[in-house]
Design an enzyme around this catalytic site. Structure first.
Site, PDB file in Angstrom:
ATOM      1  CG  ASP A 284      -5.527  13.762   6.769  1.00  0.00           C
ATOM      2  OD1 ASP A 284      -4.804  13.384   6.448  1.00  0.00           O
ATOM      3  OD2 ASP A 284      -6.769  13.115   6.158  1.00  0.00           O
TER       4      ASP A 284
ATOM      5  CB  THR B 226      -4.604  10.733   3.865  1.00  0.00           C
ATOM      6  OG1 THR B 226      -4.013  11.094   4.751  1.00  0.00           O
ATOM      7  CG2 THR B 226      -5.684  11.221   3.240  1.00  0.00           C
TER       8      THR B 226
ATOM      9  CG  HIS C 114       3.752   6.258  -1.016  1.00  0.00           C
ATOM     10  ND1 HIS C 114       2.906   6.156   0.147  1.00  0.00           N
ATOM     11  CD2 HIS C 114       3.413   7.275  -1.527  1.00  0.00           C
ATOM     12  CE1 HIS C 114       2.012   7.240  -0.093  1.00  0.00           C
ATOM     13  NE2 HIS C 114       2.214   7.724  -1.261  1.00  0.00           N
TER      14      HIS C 114
ATOM     15  CE  LYS D 291       4.528   0.209   5.091  1.00  0.00           C
ATOM     16  NZ  LYS D 291       3.435   1.019   4.629  1.00  0.00           N
TER      17      LYS D 291
ATOM     18  CB  SER E 129      -0.391   3.907   7.571  1.00  0.00           C
ATOM     19  OG  SER E 129      -0.711   2.784   8.201  1.00  0.00           O
TER      20      SER E 129
ATOM     21  CD  GLU F 259       1.653  14.399   6.315  1.00  0.00           C
ATOM     22  OE1 GLU F 259       1.020  13.364   6.966  1.00  0.00           O
ATOM     23  OE2 GLU F 259       1.780  14.236   5.011  1.00  0.00           O
TER      24      GLU F 259
ATOM     25  NE  ARG G 163       8.374   5.113   3.231  1.00  0.00           N
ATOM     26  CZ  ARG G 163       7.057   5.090   3.057  1.00  0.00           C
ATOM     27  NH1 ARG G 163       6.586   3.721   2.850  1.00  0.00           N
ATOM     28  NH2 ARG G 163       6.279   6.043   2.535  1.00  0.00           N
TER      29      ARG G 163
ATOM     30  CB  ILE H 189      -5.022  10.587   8.710  1.00  0.00           C
ATOM     31  CG1 ILE H 189      -6.267  11.022   9.534  1.00  0.00           C
ATOM     32  CG2 ILE H 189      -5.098   9.135   7.792  1.00  0.00           C
ATOM     33  CD1 ILE H 189      -6.857   9.992  10.199  1.00  0.00           C
ATOM     34  CG  ASP H 190       1.403   7.227   8.491  1.00  0.00           C
ATOM     35  OD1 ASP H 190       1.399   7.645   7.302  1.00  0.00           O
ATOM     36  OD2 ASP H 190       1.991   6.280   8.878  1.00  0.00           O
TER      37      ASP H 190
HETATM   38  P1  AMP Z   1       2.978   4.173   3.167  1.00  0.00           P
HETATM   39  O1  AMP Z   1       1.387   3.819   3.259  1.00  0.00           O
HETATM   40  O2  AMP Z   1       3.899   3.563   4.026  1.00  0.00           O
HETATM   41  O3  AMP Z   1       3.343   4.399   1.775  1.00  0.00           O
HETATM   42  O4  AMP Z   1       2.976   5.698   3.846  1.00  0.00           O
HETATM   43  C1  AMP Z   1       2.351   6.501   3.710  1.00  0.00           C
HETATM   44  C2  AMP Z   1       3.202   7.881   3.749  1.00  0.00           C
HETATM   45  O5  AMP Z   1       3.850   8.067   2.919  1.00  0.00           O
HETATM   46  C3  AMP Z   1       2.401   9.144   3.643  1.00  0.00           C
HETATM   47  O6  AMP Z   1       2.061   9.686   5.058  1.00  0.00           O
HETATM   48  C4  AMP Z   1       3.310  10.213   3.139  1.00  0.00           C
HETATM   49  O7  AMP Z   1       3.548  10.978   4.156  1.00  0.00           O
HETATM   50  C5  AMP Z   1       4.345   9.320   2.655  1.00  0.00           C
HETATM   51  N1  AMP Z   1       4.711   9.620   1.131  1.00  0.00           N
HETATM   52  C6  AMP Z   1       4.006  10.276   0.483  1.00  0.00           C
HETATM   53  N2  AMP Z   1       4.678  10.382  -1.003  1.00  0.00           N
HETATM   54  C7  AMP Z   1       5.933   9.651  -0.527  1.00  0.00           C
HETATM   55  C8  AMP Z   1       6.624   9.311  -1.644  1.00  0.00           C
HETATM   56  N3  AMP Z   1       6.733   9.702  -2.854  1.00  0.00           N
HETATM   57  N4  AMP Z   1       7.798   8.488  -0.994  1.00  0.00           N
HETATM   58  C9  AMP Z   1       7.600   7.981   0.171  1.00  0.00           C
HETATM   59  N5  AMP Z   1       6.705   8.229   1.046  1.00  0.00           N
HETATM   60  C10 AMP Z   1       5.798   9.054   0.694  1.00  0.00           C
HETATM   61 MG    MG Z   2       2.274   9.935   6.804  1.00  0.00          MG
END
Ligand code: AMP
Ligand code: MG
Length: 326
Positions: free
Chosen positions: A47, A128, A215, A242, A239, A70, A256, A125-126
């Site tokens: 990151d 992580t 998430h 998707k 990330s 970020e 989401r 890094i989306d």
């Molecule tokens: P994903 O893999 O689509 O769930 O996305 C990852 C991203 O979700 C990360 O980069 C975070 O910025 C974000 N994230 C972290 N915590 C949360 C949460 N509680 N609800 C939604 N998104 C989150």
């Molecule tokens: Mg992210």
């Protein structure tokens, strides 16, 4: 068609995300390379290295544009983290030999800019958690002007887009009003157009969802799939990979549901939204409102995310309205 045909900003964004993706692939993240942020989420050498590199590149190419990213260098500046500083400098040096270890924290902190009329936003890094798990992760960069995303680029080190390219790894690049493309990481800069799917029946919709159950609200998600009569199992990806998969027609819907109190960060949505829209899809929040990127670092006027191939958008919004009034 190559990046050069897309204008200076898109060319720069595509090149930076290709470089970032290549760099991220070189990093083997060991336990000593992981820190925890104030919200307990992980931050790794990858990151910080990507943010340092992209911040330097942007400062050189667009010195007047702020970067809203970020990460910050708080962890890196801790005296006990000299080892992490050295690791980040070592990773970046292979791509930017001029960067010294003492410059690393300042380079990362160049990403602490504030949103204004025109600025870049970066998630170095989306996903992580995906990177640490061996799953998907991306590097995501967008240019926002007057509250609208105008360029988006998503570097995808581990994504193979069947039907588009046989190579693992590529960059999705989108320019408002012009389109979305995929540029395989190892095949030069020739661009392949991305197009969403033609699926119109919600029973046949393939839904893309997070791997991390925390998430998104899985209970509401499952209720939605039942309401839609959806018979296809969801595809789970970390990330904005998707969004790329929806843009490429390999999934049809991305939804989401926010956990209470969570507001989406602009760097988690900006590039992905444009990549989907310019591939022919539609992106709104769960109430059907367009994203308002003029509210700072978080999408405070929006709730949740719905990105679809366009054909299925109204059907999903109706199901969501029905669920709300039930
Ligand atoms: P994903 O893999 O689509 O769930 O996305 C990852 C991203 O979700 C990360 O980069 C975070 O910025 C974000 N994230 C972290 N915590 C949360 C949460 N509680 N609800 C939604 N998104 C989150
Ligand atoms: Mg992210």
């Amino acid at each position: 068609m190559t990046l050069t045909d897309l204008g200076e900003e898109a060319k720069a964004a595509g090149e930076m995300m290709a470089e970032a993706a290549r760099m991220a692939r070189t990093v083997r993240v060991g336990t000593a390379d992981v820190g925890a942020k104030a919200d307990e989420s992980p931050v790794t050498v990858a990151d910080l290295a990507v943010q340092a590199l992209v911040a330097r590149r942007l400062a050189a190419r667009f010195p007047d544009d702020p970067l809203v990213a970020e990460e910050d260098a708080a962890t890196l500046r801790q005296p006990a983290r000299a080892g992490l500083r050295a690791r980040v400098a070592e990773v970046v040096a292979a791509f930017e030999p001029a960067l010294q270890v003492d410059d690393v924290a300042d380079a990362v902190d160049r990403g602490r800019g504030e949103p204004r009329d025109r600025y870049w936003t970066l998630d170095p890094i989306d996903g992580t958690k995906g990177l640490l798990r061996g799953g998907q992760y991306v590097t995501a960069l967008a240019l926002i002007a007057n509250g609208e995303v105008v360029v988006g680029a998503i570097g995808c080190p581990r994504l193979t887009l069947g039907g588009v390219s046989v190579e693992e790894g590529g960059v999705a690049v989108a320019v408002r009003g012009r389109g979305s493309w995929w540029m395989p990481l190892r095949e030069g800069t020739e661009l392949v157009p991305l197009r969403v799917s033609h699926v119109r029946e919600s029973s046949r919709a393939r839904v893309a969802d997070s791997v991390e159950a925390a998430h998104s609200d899985r209970t509401r998600q499952e209720a939605l799939l039942r309401a839609l009569g959806c018979e296809v199992p969801p595809v789970l990806l970390d990330s904005q990979a998707k969004h790329v998969v929806v843009a490429a027609g390999r999934a049809d819907v991305l939804v989401r549901f926010p956990r209470p109190g969570y507001q989406e960060a602009i760097w988690d949505q900006a590039a992905g939204a444009l990549v989907v829209e310019e591939a022919g899809g539609r992106v709104t929040d769960l109430a059907g409102r367009p994203f308002d990127f003029s509210t700072g670092r978080r999408l405070t006027r929006n709730e949740g995310v719905l990105a679809t191939n366009g054909h299925l958008h109204d059907a999903v919004l109706s199901a969501l309205r029905a669920a709300r009034s039930a």
